[in-house]
Design an enzyme around this catalytic site. Structure first.
Site, mmCIF file in Angstrom:
data_model
loop_
_atom_site.group_PDB
_atom_site.id
_atom_site.type_symbol
_atom_site.label_atom_id
_atom_site.label_comp_id
_atom_site.label_asym_id
_atom_site.label_seq_id
_atom_site.Cartn_x
_atom_site.Cartn_y
_atom_site.Cartn_z
ATOM 1 C CG HIS A 48 -4.279 -1.029 -0.987
ATOM 2 N ND1 HIS A 48 -3.818 -0.986 0.661
ATOM 3 C CD2 HIS A 48 -4.842 -2.053 -0.935
ATOM 4 C CE1 HIS A 48 -4.216 -2.092 1.042
ATOM 5 N NE2 HIS A 48 -4.801 -2.818 0.246
ATOM 6 C CG ASP A 50 -5.926 -5.259 2.786
ATOM 7 O OD1 ASP A 50 -6.669 -6.344 3.032
ATOM 8 O OD2 ASP A 50 -5.764 -4.912 1.500
ATOM 9 C CB SER A 52 -1.019 -0.108 1.239
ATOM 10 O OG SER A 52 -1.957 1.047 1.108
ATOM 11 C CB THR A 53 1.386 4.172 2.526
ATOM 12 O OG1 THR A 53 -0.182 4.154 2.580
ATOM 13 C CG2 THR A 53 1.773 5.556 2.468
ATOM 14 C CG MET A 77 -1.958 3.366 7.747
ATOM 15 S SD MET A 77 -2.523 5.225 7.798
ATOM 16 C CE MET A 77 -2.963 5.412 9.195
#
Length: 354
Positions: free
Chosen positions: A203, A299, A177-178, A296
Site C-alpha cells: 500500500h 486487506d 502495508s504499514t 493495519m
C-alpha cells in the site's frame, strides 16, 4: 518502542511542517477525530525538538523539505534518541518520492503524498487516509533500522501438491502495508535469484512505488521493478503493483502476466492485496505461495483464504516481528494461514518454494 496498550489515552500527535496552511488543516482534521490530540504544530524541527523536550508525542507527522533542518535529518535524530512512529508528508514528485523512500528505510512507518498546491482541499479529501495512517503508526512497533534480527532457520511448513501438468510454474504473491517497506527490504535483499516470479502489493501512493522498486533493485539479487500492464512474470523478477492501481495475475497459455487496472478501491485500498491474492488463487492454484505481512486492517485476509482453499501454501508474518499485526492477524483469525513465520525467516521459505 512498544505498542500502545488499551486505555493509553489519546494519541498525542506533533505536526512538523513549514506550511501554515498544512499545519492548520491537519490540526483541524485530527482534532475532530476521536482519540487523537494534536499537542503542537510547528514550522520546523528546531521548534519541534523544543516541544518534544516538554512532552514526547506518540506520533510525528513530518514534512521533509523545511528550513533550518530538513525532515530526513530530524527523523534520524529522533530514531537515535528515542524511536518514535513517524508518518512522512512528502511532495508528490519523483524527488519527493525518492527522499520518502530513504525516510522509510531510516525508520518512518508510513508516507502521505501531498500536492504542491491546494493543501487544504487535499487534507479534506484525504482525511480518512491521514487519520488511518496516524492510528496505524500509533498502534505499531518502531525499531532502529540497525537492530534487525539475523536470519533464522524457518519453522517447517506444510507441503502442497506439485503444480498440475500443463499449468504455469510456481509464483509467490506478497501483500503488505504499514511497516511493509522495511519488511519487504529485509525479505527481498535476503533472496538469491530464484527460479520463479514474485508479485507484490505494498500500500503506497502513486509515484512512490516506482521509487521504492528503483531503490530496492540494486540492493537485491532478484530484479525489482514497478509493474506495467501486460508485464510477464519472469523467474528471478519481482513486480511491484503501481500505487493507485490494482494488479492481478493472469495465466495465458501457461504463462503468467500481470494486469494493471483502475478499478474502484477494495477495502479502501488501490492497489488491494485481496485483488492480487484472489487473482493468484484463480491463475496459479496450488502452484502459488501467498505471504501476508505487516499492515493495519484486513486487506488480503479473504484473498489469502481463497488461495489456501485452492491448494496454495499460505504464510503470515508473525506478530512479534510485525510493525502492525492487523493484516496478518486478520488472516490468522479467518483460518487463511498455514503457518506464521518471523520476518527473518520469510526469505528462506520463499527460496524453498517450487
Amino acid at each position: 518502542m512498544a505498542e500502545r496498550g488499551p486505555g493509553a489515552g489519546p494519541i498525542k500527535v506533533l505536526i512538523v511542517d513549514d506550511s501554515a496552511v498544512m499545519r492548520q488543516a491537519l490540526t483541524s482534521r485530527l482534532h475532530a477525530s476521536a482519540g487523537i490530540e494534536v499537542i503542537a504544530a510547528v514550522p520546523d524541527p528546531i521548534f519541534a525538538m523544543r516541544r518534544m523536550n516538554q512532552s514526547w508525542p506518540d506520533v510525528v507527522l513530518l514534512d521533509l523539505e523545511m528550513p533550518r533542518m530538513d525532515g530526513l535529518t530530524f527523523l534520524k535524530k529522533i530514531m537515535a534518541i528515542r524511536p518514535t512512529p513517524v508518518v512522512i508528508c512528502s511532495a508528490l514528485t519523483e524527488r519527493g518520492a525518492r527522499t520518502a523512500m530513504t525516510a522509510l528505510a531510516a525508520g518512518a512507518v508510513a508516507v502521505i503524498a501531498k500536492p504542491a498546491t491546494g493543501l487544504r482541499g487535499f487534507v479534506e479529501d484525504s482525511s480518512d487516509d491521514i487519520v488511518t495512517a496516524v492510528r496505524a503508526a500509533a498502534a505499531g512497533r518502531v525499531r532502529r533500522p540497525d537492530t534487525a534480527t539475523r536470519p533464522a532457520v524457518p519453522p517447517p511448513v506444510p507441503h502442497r501438491p506439485g503444480t498440475p501438468p500443463g499449468a504455469a510454474g510456481p509464483v509467490v504473491a506478497i501483500g503488505a502495508s504499514t511497516g511493509g517497506t522495511q519488511a519487504l527490504e529485509t525479505v527481498l535483499t535476503a533472496l538469491p535469484r530464484v527460479d520463479f516470479g514474485i508479485v507484490v502489493v505494498q500500500h503506497m501512493p502513486a509515484v512512490f512505488t516506482n521509487a521504492f522498486a528503483a531503490r530496492l533493485d540494486p540492493m537485491c539479487q532478484v530484479t525489482v521493478k514497478e509493474a506495467a500492464d501486460g508485464d510477464p512474470v519472469r523467474a528471478g523478477h519481482v513486480l511491484v503493483a503501481p500505487g493507485g492501481r490494482h494488479m492481478e495475475l493472469r495465466n495465458s497459455d501457461g504463462r503468467y502476466r500481470v494486469r494493471i487496472s483502475d478499478g474502484p478501491p477494495v477495502n479502501r485500498h488501490r492497489p488491494s492485496v485481496d485483488v492480487l491474492f484472489r487473482s493468484v488463487a484463480e491463475a496459479a492454484g496450488p502452484g502459488a505461495l501467498g505471504i501476508i505481512m505487516t499492515g493495519m486492517g484486513d486487506d488480503g485476509a479473504r484473498g489469502l483464504l481463497e488461495m489456501r482453499r485452492r491448494g496454495a501454501l499460505s504464510i503470515a508474518q508473525d506478530e512479534a516481528t510485525c510493525a502492525v499485526y492487523g493484516m496478518p492477524g486478520s488472516a490468522v483469525a479467518l483460518g487463511a494461514v498455514d503457518r506464521e513465520v518471523p520476518l527473518p525467516s520469510i526469505a528462506e521459505v520463499i527460496r524453498q518454494h517450487g
